[in-house]
Motif scaffolding. Structure first.
Motif, PDB file in Angstrom:
ATOM      1  N   TYR A 111       0.807  -1.217   0.000  1.00  0.00           N
ATOM      2  CA  TYR A 111       0.000   0.000   0.000  1.00  0.00           C
ATOM      3  C   TYR A 111       0.846   1.275   0.000  1.00  0.00           C
ATOM      4  CZ  TYR A 111      -3.665  -3.295   1.326  1.00  0.00           C
ATOM      5  OH  TYR A 111      -4.531  -4.343   1.351  1.00  0.00           O
ATOM      6  N   ASP A 126       1.912   2.503   2.641  1.00  0.00           N
ATOM      7  CA  ASP A 126       1.520   3.123   3.911  1.00  0.00           C
ATOM      8  C   ASP A 126       1.957   2.170   5.018  1.00  0.00           C
ATOM      9  OD1 ASP A 126      -0.547   3.117   6.224  1.00  0.00           O
ATOM     10  OD2 ASP A 126      -0.838   5.080   5.285  1.00  0.00           O
ATOM     11  N   GLU A 127       2.817   2.679   5.927  1.00  0.00           N
ATOM     12  CA  GLU A 127       3.405   1.786   6.931  1.00  0.00           C
ATOM     13  C   GLU A 127       2.347   1.063   7.746  1.00  0.00           C
ATOM     14  OE1 GLU A 127       6.510   1.920  10.736  1.00  0.00           O
ATOM     15  OE2 GLU A 127       6.089   3.729   9.560  1.00  0.00           O
ATOM     16  N   ARG A 128       1.301   1.771   8.160  1.00  0.00           N
ATOM     17  CA  ARG A 128       0.259   1.149   8.985  1.00  0.00           C
ATOM     18  C   ARG A 128      -0.411   0.002   8.247  1.00  0.00           C
ATOM     19  NH1 ARG A 128      -5.094   1.815   9.026  1.00  0.00           N
ATOM     20  NH2 ARG A 128      -4.942   3.595   7.618  1.00  0.00           N
ATOM     21  N   ARG A 129      -0.792   0.267   7.006  1.00  0.00           N
ATOM     22  CA  ARG A 129      -1.491  -0.762   6.240  1.00  0.00           C
ATOM     23  C   ARG A 129      -0.557  -1.885   5.810  1.00  0.00           C
ATOM     24  NH1 ARG A 129      -4.613   2.334   1.616  1.00  0.00           N
ATOM     25  NH2 ARG A 129      -5.744   0.330   1.425  1.00  0.00           N
ATOM     26  N   ASP A 130       0.690  -1.551   5.484  1.00  0.00           N
ATOM     27  CA  ASP A 130       1.641  -2.598   5.101  1.00  0.00           C
ATOM     28  C   ASP A 130       1.952  -3.515   6.294  1.00  0.00           C
ATOM     29  OD1 ASP A 130       1.752  -1.767   2.499  1.00  0.00           O
ATOM     30  OD2 ASP A 130       3.592  -0.586   2.748  1.00  0.00           O
ATOM     31  N   THR A 131       2.039  -2.914   7.488  1.00  0.00           N
ATOM     32  CA  THR A 131       2.271  -3.725   8.688  1.00  0.00           C
ATOM     33  C   THR A 131       1.093  -4.663   8.943  1.00  0.00           C
ATOM     34  OG1 THR A 131       3.647  -2.015   9.704  1.00  0.00           O
ATOM     35  CG2 THR A 131       2.670  -3.652  11.180  1.00  0.00           C
ATOM     36  N   ALA A 132      -0.117  -4.143   8.808  1.00  0.00           N
ATOM     37  CA  ALA A 132      -1.307  -4.969   8.996  1.00  0.00           C
ATOM     38  C   ALA A 132      -1.367  -6.090   7.960  1.00  0.00           C
ATOM     39  CB  ALA A 132      -2.556  -4.108   8.930  1.00  0.00           C
ATOM     40  N   GLU A 133      -0.954  -5.785   6.731  1.00  0.00           N
ATOM     41  CA  GLU A 133      -0.953  -6.802   5.676  1.00  0.00           C
ATOM     42  C   GLU A 133      -0.033  -7.954   6.049  1.00  0.00           C
ATOM     43  OE1 GLU A 133      -1.958  -8.162   1.618  1.00  0.00           O
ATOM     44  OE2 GLU A 133      -2.861  -6.788   3.063  1.00  0.00           O
ATOM     45  N   GLU A 191       0.943  -8.783   9.029  1.00  0.00           N
ATOM     46  CA  GLU A 191       0.401  -9.473  10.195  1.00  0.00           C
ATOM     47  C   GLU A 191      -0.693 -10.457   9.789  1.00  0.00           C
ATOM     48  OE1 GLU A 191      -0.747  -6.239  12.670  1.00  0.00           O
ATOM     49  OE2 GLU A 191       1.208  -6.096  13.663  1.00  0.00           O
TER      50      GLU A 191
END
Length: 443
Positions: A355, A357-364, A366
């Motif tokens: 994405y 985007d760090e937040r969304r990439d981290t969630a991905e 996870e």
């Protein structure tokens, strides 16, 4: 009723007779069944087999109990649930029999009561046999029968749940058939066959609870014999011990971390079946984020563990640990070295979204890690279902580059620990009780 040989061979044709005994009174608590039968069937002869419905045995032994709720009575008689579908339960009861509703019968008993099976059907058969010997001076076999359903077959039939003076099993192994072929697995359930023959003339609703078989004196033994208990398959030999959902729950319960293994080799096919179960786990975006590296050769396991050991020691020295502390920690990793089989599960991110985007990439990521963990859990449970012990150790996660190099894995594969697999030594320690309520939050 008679039976004959097959093939038209010359000579005497084997046959037998079976008939129901009429004139039996209503049986009540405390009645002496042997005396009642002796009075109704004075023609009993040596070598006859007497087939007695368990219901009248239970009545004579006072096994009628007050039970406004039949389900509660079934609970009290159940030691293990084998399968459940709606209100129907197939269970192992306190007599060791696997049957519907634990054998608890609510028919033909006064309202508010149920009829339980005899406490010890083999003992009941011995008592009847001894009583007939005393009353009539005859040596007969006695089989206590009950009605069973059967896996894979529609309809009910009577089987033996108690026996005395009857060769309940006829082991033909070691012999040959009519064409000279060796018999390697043939054990005939003679007592069950007798019970079914008696059921044909007793019927289910005719009020004829006793039958006699004559002409099969070779199945009557001089002693009481092992009883019908010998017909019950042991847990170790029972390939169909549980229903589907119960098997899954038991496999989950059986899964333990095993740290000591025997030298017994591991069946590679069993591990592959466990992998097949692992890859049914849920995953994001219809992906398959699992890979399983199977280390089946001792050389491959040794090379990996030696390289990991060196990397681990180097890390601990950088952490300032003493040599004594390092040696102790390294010994903890022996569970992998002592296992006859290793599996390295790996995470792959194929099909993941980026994405920017760090937040969304981290969630991905996870999401993929969680899915990979679900796959590993499926794998561990399936190993337990194969009666294999396992220990999931996280060590490969601390030296992923080393693992990838030694095992020649793609750089995109992330090892998620290692699973030691084998046949555990001894009985695993009981898992501490955990109440589900302690882990729940309800909104």
């Amino acid at each position: 009723m008679g039976g004959g040989s097959v093939g038209g061979q010359a000579g005497t044709v084997p046959s037998f007779r079976v008939w129901a005994v009429g004139g039996m009174p209503e049986v009540r608590d405390g009645d002496d069944l042997a005396k009642l039968i002796a009075a109704a069937e004075p023609g009993l002869a040596d070598g006859d087999v007497l087939l007695v419905t368990s219901k009248i045995v239970s009545k004579a032994e006072g096994r009628i109990v007050e039970a406004a709720d039949r389900e509660a009575a079934i609970d009290a008689e159940t030691v293990r649930v084998v399968a459940r579908r709606g209100t129907l339960r197939i269970v192992e009861n306190r007599q060791g029999l696997v049957m519907a509703a634990a054998g608890v019968d609510a028919s033909n008993t006064p309202a508010g009561t149920v009829l339980l099976l005899p406490e010890d059907p083999d003992a009941s058969a011995r008592t009847i046999r001894d009583g007939l010997r005393d009353a009539l001076g005859v040596e007969v076999g006695v089989v206590v029968t009950d009605t069973f359903g059967r896996p894979w077959r529609n309809g009910l039939t009577d089987v033996a749940i108690g026996a005395a003076g009857v060769r309940v099993l006829d082991d033909l192994r070691g012999g040959t058939d009519a064409h000279g072929h060796p018999l390697s697995a043939t054990i005939v359930a003679t007592a069950d066959e007798l019970a079914s023959a008696g059921d044909l003339v007793k019927g289910k609703a005719e009020g004829l609870p006793v039958a006699v078989v004559r002409g099969l004196s070779h199945v009557v033994a001089s002693d009481d014999g092992p009883g019908a208990r010998a017909l019950v398959r042991s847990a170790a030999d029972d390939m169909f011990r549980l229903g589907t959902s119960e098997a899954v729950r038991e496999a989950v319960t059986l899964r333990r971390t095993v740290r000591e293994f025997s030298d017994e080799p591991v069946d590679p096919g069993a591990v592959r079946r466990a992998v097949a179960a692992a890859v049914t786990a849920p995953a994001p975006h219809h992906t398959t984020p699992w890979r399983f590296v199977l280390l089946e050769s001792a050389g491959a396991r040794t090379r990996l563990l030696d390289a990991m050991r060196e990397a681990w020691i180097e890390d601990l020295r950088r952490d300032g640990k003493s040599e004594e502390s390092i040696a102790k920690r390294v010994r903890r990793g022996d569970v992998l070295r002592n296992a006859p089989y290793l599996v390295v599960p790996c995470l792959v991110m194929d099909g993941s979204h980026t994405y920017g985007d760090e937040r969304r990439d981290t969630a991905e990521r996870e999401m993929f890690v969680v899915a990979a963990g679900a796959g590993v859990q499926n794998f561990l449970v399936a190993l337990a279902g194969e009666r294999l012990g396992s220990a999931w150790v996280s060590s490969t996660m601390f030296c992923r580059d080393v693992v990838r190099e030694v095992l020649s894995l793609p750089s995109s594969w992330d090892p998620l620990g290692a699973v030691a697999v084998g046949h555990g030594v001894g009985v695993p320690r009981e898992r501490g009780a955990r109440e589900a309520e302690a882990f729940l939050t309800v909104r």
